[in-house]
Scaffold this active site. Structure first.
Site, short mmCIF file in Angstrom:
data_model
loop_
_atom_site.label_atom_id
_atom_site.label_comp_id
_atom_site.label_asym_id
_atom_site.label_seq_id
_atom_site.Cartn_x
_atom_site.Cartn_y
_atom_site.Cartn_z
N HIS A 1 -33.00 -32.80 -41.28
CA HIS A 1 -33.99 -32.64 -42.35
C HIS A 1 -33.84 -33.85 -43.29
CE1 HIS A 1 -35.99 -30.85 -45.82
NE2 HIS A 1 -36.26 -29.74 -45.16
N ARG B 1 -42.13 -31.52 -51.57
CA ARG B 1 -43.06 -32.57 -51.11
C ARG B 1 -44.42 -31.97 -50.83
NH1 ARG B 1 -40.57 -34.23 -46.12
NH2 ARG B 1 -38.91 -32.76 -46.49
C1 SIN Z 1 -37.64 -24.96 -42.92
O1 SIN Z 1 -36.55 -25.32 -42.48
O2 SIN Z 1 -38.53 -24.48 -42.21
C2 SIN Z 1 -37.99 -25.14 -44.35
C3 SIN Z 1 -36.86 -25.76 -45.05
C4 SIN Z 1 -37.33 -26.38 -46.29
O3 SIN Z 1 -37.51 -25.64 -47.25
O4 SIN Z 1 -37.48 -27.60 -46.32
#
Ligand code: SIN
Ligand code: FAD
Length: 505
Positions: free
Chosen positions: A286, A309
């Site tokens: 991420h 974002r």
């Molecule tokens: C996710 O992992 O689907 C969402 C995580 C986030 O809040 O960026």
């Protein structure tokens, strides 16, 4: 007693001994005994792991009056699911503005990327099940369980706003997990055992008939026992297994920080009974984990939720935007990794997440929490330097429609600062890429059956959630993990209801 009757009795008892000998031989190697069908209905089902996939499966079983024994390794239930901060995908739903959203399937296939070139038909079935069931998954949570999911945001790689969260301050993961758990605990048919780790699945012939598990407690010796019944495995992923599965499948990620607490993965439970693995090297990094100024080198990071974002926030490197912040995580992360890291252990980059007052208002509860934790600070653009002021001014012009974004961003949600000045208020936090989610896992059918090397369901066992592979391929879209837990968790629960009602046939 006549000679003939005595002879008949001797023959019958010899036959009995012979039959018993053979029965014992055939079951000796594969303890325990097959479950008598009446016991199937009485004992009900076993669910392993209390994240959203496990709770969804358990809810389905309890709704059909089937008893559930849920075993959880941690002292507290909820797994990673309880941490989810951006929300759950669904399309089309009444909460989405605009015309009906028909693009979710296509967006998911696109995000899956090159993985689509292998096992295409299988992946299409899984993605079809995920996206076609997404609206009913959201309805199940909102209407059946009364959870508020009325606010939607557009996350990276999505062509529409379809990630649902509540309008109040409760984060979606907590809201969903705590509501389902409360409803399950209200049933006398539900039993939750925490601090209990499942060590192995029990096999009788070719069927799974239960689990062996060990419970630990600070006050007493740990105890190992067995439970008998059909099993649903919902043990989550291996993003926290940095010395085990992660080291095996992605040694290059060894020094990356993570949003996952360290914990061993549990796919071995299923591979040891013939399950196959898919996409194990597809690990999601991420792009935005917060670097806490108080503990900058901690390997465990708080996630800077993508919704920040999604609501309009931007990313700066050296004062400049460098990529469309709403492209897929895979691509945003790759753009960050092109630069040199500023720290090596853990490997960290220097990226700034910048939000204006409009984004703050839209995601107030998230941002207030991050400010409280010291991860985000309220400041002025002047504090970020001249380059940042020029960059933010250019972004403001794009939002105002003066020209197109040269990075290709087209959705700006709640960003409202259209005439930035050095003293304009912004909210900023340092972020860096973090190991977050594992797309790989055991191969399942769209009915959550666990498939063997021939693609045949292994009898007596089902799986759902992050422990499975194939649904997301090379890149999972934000919000699709909670969704997969609900869709495939409920599917698993429904199949086990049928299995028990048909007495194991
Ligand atoms: C996710 O992992 O689907 C969402 C995580 C986030 O809040 O960026
Ligand atoms: P988990 O929720 O991880 O639960 C698995 C459980 O199984 C754990 O409690 C574990 O202790 C237990 N377990 C493991 N092995 C055993 C064993 N052998 N015996 C007994 N128990 C065992 N996804 C989204 O869609 N939207 C979001 O907004 C979002 N935000 C996220 C934020 C963070 C910080 C993180 C880390 C993830 C986020 N995700 C999000 C991803 C998502 O939360 C998880 O991937 C998903 O919830 C996994 O659910 P699960 O039920 O499969 O596993």
């Amino acid at each position: 007693m006549s000679r003939t009757r005595a002879l008949t009795l001797i023959v019958l008892s010899l036959l009995g001994i012979f039959a018993a000998y053979h029965y014992n031989r055939s079951t000796m190697a594969t303890t325990p005994k097959l479950i008598p069908t009446s016991a199937l209905a009485k004992n009900g089902a076993i669910v392993v792991g209390s994240g959203l996939a496990g709770l969804s499966a358990a809810s389905q079983l309890i709704a059909a009056n089937i008893p559930v024994r849920l075993l959880e390794r941690n002292a507290k239930p909820g797994g990673n699911s309880i941490k989810a901060s951006s929300g759950i995908n669904g399309a089309p739903t009444p909460f989405q503005p605009g015309p009906p959203d028909t693009e979710f399937y296509a967006d998911t296939v696109k995000s899956t990327g090159h993985a689509m070139s292998t096992a295409r038909e299988h992946r299409e079935k899984l993605i079809g099940t995920l996206t076609n069931s997404s609206a009913s998954a959201v309805t199940w949570l909102t209407t059946t369980h009364g959870i508020d999911l009325s606010k939607v945001a557009q996350l990276g790689g999505h062509s529409r706003a379809r990630t649902h969260r509540g309008a109040g301050g409760t984060p979606p993961g907590f809201a969903i997990v705590s509501t389902l758990l409360k409803s399950l605990k209200a049933s006398p048919l539900f039993e939750l055992k925490t601090s209990c780790t499942v060590n192995r699945l029990l096999l009788s012939g070719a069927s799974i008939t239960g689990v062996e598990y060990t419970c630990s407690s600070p006050e007493a010796e740990s105890t190992t026992s067995e439970l008998h019944g059909p099993v649903i495995v919902t043990t989550g992923g291996f993003a926290g297994d940095d010395t085990g599965l992660l080291a095996t499948h992605r040694p290059d990620l060894a020094n990356f920080p993570s949003t996952n607490d360290p914990a061993p993965g549990s796919t071995h439970l299923l591979t040891s009974v013939g399950a196959q693995l898919l996409d194990m090297s597809s690990v999601q990094v991420h792009p935005t984990g917060f670097v806490d100024p108080a503990t900058p080198l901690s390997p465990l990071k708080f996630l800077a939720a993508e919704v920040l974002r999604g609501e309009g926030g931007i990313l700066l490197h050296d004062g400049e935007r460098f990529f469309n912040e709403l492209d897929t995580r895979e691509k945003v992360t790759a753009a960050i990794l092109k630069n040199d890291p500023v720290e090596e252990k853990p490997k960290q980059w220097d990226v700034l997440l910048v939000l204006d007052e409009g984004v703050y208002e839209a995601a107030k509860s998230h941002i207030d929490f991050y400010i409280f934790k010291g991860l985000v600070r309220k400041t002025t653009i002047g504090d970020l330097g001249d380059k940042a002021l020029a960059t933010i001014s250019e972004y403001a012009d794009v939002v105002a429609g003066k020209h197109e974004d040269k990075l290709g961003r087209t959705a700006f949600a709640d960003w409202e600062l259209l005439e930035p000045k050095a003293d304009s208020i912004v909210y900023v936090g340092r972020v860096t890429p973090v190991v977050h989610f594992t797309m790989g896992g055991v191969v399942i059918s769209e009915k959550a059956e666990v498939l063997d090397a021939q693609g045949v369901p292994i009898e007596g066992v089902w799986a759902a959630g992050e422990v499975t592979g194939g649904v997301h391929g090379g890149n999972r879209l934000g919000g699709s993990s909670l969704l997969e837990c609900v869709v495939f968790g409920r599917n698993a629960g429904e199949r086990v209801v049928e299995y028990i009602k048909n007495e194991g046939k």
